[in-house]
Scaffold this motif. Sequence first.
Motif, PDB file in Angstrom:
ATOM      1  N   PHE A 184       4.585  47.533  18.961  1.00  0.00           N
ATOM      2  CA  PHE A 184       4.121  48.433  17.906  1.00  0.00           C
ATOM      3  C   PHE A 184       4.394  47.862  16.518  1.00  0.00           C
ATOM      4  CE2 PHE A 184       4.587  52.529  20.642  1.00  0.00           C
ATOM      5  CZ  PHE A 184       3.546  52.095  21.431  1.00  0.00           C
ATOM      6  N   GLU A 185       5.554  47.225  16.347  1.00  0.00           N
ATOM      7  CA  GLU A 185       5.935  46.689  15.045  1.00  0.00           C
ATOM      8  C   GLU A 185       4.962  45.620  14.561  1.00  0.00           C
ATOM      9  OE1 GLU A 185       9.884  45.392  15.784  1.00  0.00           O
ATOM     10  OE2 GLU A 185      10.798  47.309  15.209  1.00  0.00           O
ATOM     11  N   CYS A 186       4.252  44.997  15.507  1.00  0.00           N
ATOM     12  CA  CYS A 186       3.284  43.956  15.147  1.00  0.00           C
ATOM     13  C   CYS A 186       1.899  44.523  14.847  1.00  0.00           C
ATOM     14  CB  CYS A 186       3.172  42.933  16.280  1.00  0.00           C
ATOM     15  SG  CYS A 186       4.671  41.999  16.585  1.00  0.00           S
ATOM     16  N   LEU A 187       1.730  45.830  14.974  1.00  0.00           N
ATOM     17  CA  LEU A 187       0.411  46.459  14.784  1.00  0.00           C
ATOM     18  C   LEU A 187       0.507  47.591  13.760  1.00  0.00           C
ATOM     19  CD1 LEU A 187      -0.504  46.675  18.575  1.00  0.00           C
ATOM     20  CD2 LEU A 187      -1.380  44.987  16.944  1.00  0.00           C
ATOM     21  N   PRO A 188       0.916  47.296  12.535  1.00  0.00           N
ATOM     22  CA  PRO A 188       1.205  48.356  11.561  1.00  0.00           C
ATOM     23  C   PRO A 188       0.005  49.174  11.113  1.00  0.00           C
ATOM     24  CG  PRO A 188       1.253  46.210  10.497  1.00  0.00           C
ATOM     25  CD  PRO A 188       1.166  45.952  11.970  1.00  0.00           C
ATOM     26  N   VAL A 189      -1.218  48.610  11.181  1.00  0.00           N
ATOM     27  CA  VAL A 189      -2.391  49.349  10.694  1.00  0.00           C
ATOM     28  C   VAL A 189      -3.440  49.526  11.794  1.00  0.00           C
ATOM     29  CG1 VAL A 189      -2.038  48.645   8.306  1.00  0.00           C
ATOM     30  CG2 VAL A 189      -3.481  47.231   9.798  1.00  0.00           C
ATOM     31  N   ILE A 190      -3.041  49.361  13.049  1.00  0.00           N
ATOM     32  CA  ILE A 190      -4.004  49.440  14.158  1.00  0.00           C
ATOM     33  C   ILE A 190      -4.655  50.811  14.230  1.00  0.00           C
ATOM     34  CG2 ILE A 190      -2.320  50.180  15.915  1.00  0.00           C
ATOM     35  CD1 ILE A 190      -5.033  47.509  16.416  1.00  0.00           C
ATOM     36  N   GLU A 191      -5.982  50.826  14.455  1.00  0.00           N
ATOM     37  CA  GLU A 191      -6.742  52.073  14.564  1.00  0.00           C
ATOM     38  C   GLU A 191      -7.316  52.267  15.963  1.00  0.00           C
ATOM     39  OE1 GLU A 191      -9.713  52.182  11.536  1.00  0.00           O
ATOM     40  OE2 GLU A 191      -8.247  52.143   9.887  1.00  0.00           O
ATOM     41  N   HIS A 217      -1.795  54.992  11.965  1.00  0.00           N
ATOM     42  CA  HIS A 217      -3.227  54.793  11.759  1.00  0.00           C
ATOM     43  C   HIS A 217      -4.028  54.841  13.056  1.00  0.00           C
ATOM     44  CE1 HIS A 217      -2.511  53.674   7.566  1.00  0.00           C
ATOM     45  NE2 HIS A 217      -1.536  52.892   7.993  1.00  0.00           N
ATOM     46  N   LEU A 218      -3.348  54.845  14.196  1.00  0.00           N
ATOM     47  CA  LEU A 218      -4.053  54.777  15.477  1.00  0.00           C
ATOM     48  C   LEU A 218      -4.852  56.052  15.734  1.00  0.00           C
ATOM     49  CD1 LEU A 218      -4.511  53.039  18.000  1.00  0.00           C
ATOM     50  CD2 LEU A 218      -2.618  54.254  19.076  1.00  0.00           C
ATOM     51  N   SER A 256       2.109  58.040  18.018  1.00  0.00           N
ATOM     52  CA  SER A 256       0.784  58.053  17.378  1.00  0.00           C
ATOM     53  C   SER A 256       0.424  59.466  16.930  1.00  0.00           C
ATOM     54  CB  SER A 256      -0.269  57.514  18.355  1.00  0.00           C
ATOM     55  OG  SER A 256       0.123  56.266  18.882  1.00  0.00           O
ATOM     56  N   PRO A 257       0.967  59.922  15.805  1.00  0.00           N
ATOM     57  CA  PRO A 257       0.781  61.312  15.379  1.00  0.00           C
ATOM     58  C   PRO A 257      -0.643  61.671  14.985  1.00  0.00           C
ATOM     59  CG  PRO A 257       1.857  60.031  13.659  1.00  0.00           C
ATOM     60  CD  PRO A 257       1.823  59.159  14.872  1.00  0.00           C
ATOM     61  N   ASN A 258      -1.489  60.670  14.714  1.00  0.00           N
ATOM     62  CA  ASN A 258      -2.855  60.950  14.262  1.00  0.00           C
ATOM     63  C   ASN A 258      -3.917  60.553  15.284  1.00  0.00           C
ATOM     64  OD1 ASN A 258      -2.107  61.935  11.590  1.00  0.00           O
ATOM     65  ND2 ASN A 258      -1.524  59.818  11.159  1.00  0.00           N
TER      66      ASN A 258
END
Length: 220
Positions: free
Chosen positions: A56-63, A91-92, A118-120
């Motif tokens: 997860f730490e490597c995917l800070p803006v992943i959608e 951002h996921l 993944s709150p969003n």
Amino acid sequence: MALPADFATRSLRSLCLYVKISTKALLHLLSNCPSLKRFSLRGDIGSKDCTIIELFECLPVIEHLTIWENCDHPWLVLDSIPEELPTTLIHLKCFRFNGICFIDGHGLTFLDVLIKASPNLEKIELDMDDCIFDDNEICCGILEEFSDVRLEHLKELEIMCFSYLKHEMEFVKFILARSPKLKKVILYSIIVKDESDISTILSQAPRASPEEIVVRCITF
């Protein structure tokens, strides 16, 4: 002006990997792609020296994130889940897991940790692995660990190869009870089943959403 050598990867927005790779190499690659918005991982992950949090730490803006079969090994699951995860995928919006299996608990635990982080999240797509073993106790035990999870923005749940096993039904009920904006549940069935029966079962389950949920049971 000369661009830095790693400019191409640092500005990369979409990546699909179908490789045999060690977790160390995978994390190194992803750490150099901080702008990734879409990522698909498929292949043989060759070691067990990292955790889902490090991924997860490597995917800070992943959608949009897609995980394929054979990628849900124990290296992706923490031995114990902290009450508060140190990293969130804020951002996921869409997550897809192709070939997920709940048998040994790793796939379900990975999925629950990802949901919690993944709150969003707006859409979950699952393609169930073809397994006949049905250990409902394992499933319920894992789901109980995540009883505080809420999916405030989830609108759609889609499951391919749904076979109506108890653990699959329990997972659907788990999502229903924690998704106040859920509007659509689509179950693509591998077994002939009366759609009205499934709709009745799910409509009687505790639900967070006031909306009528559309259930489509489609047999291949």
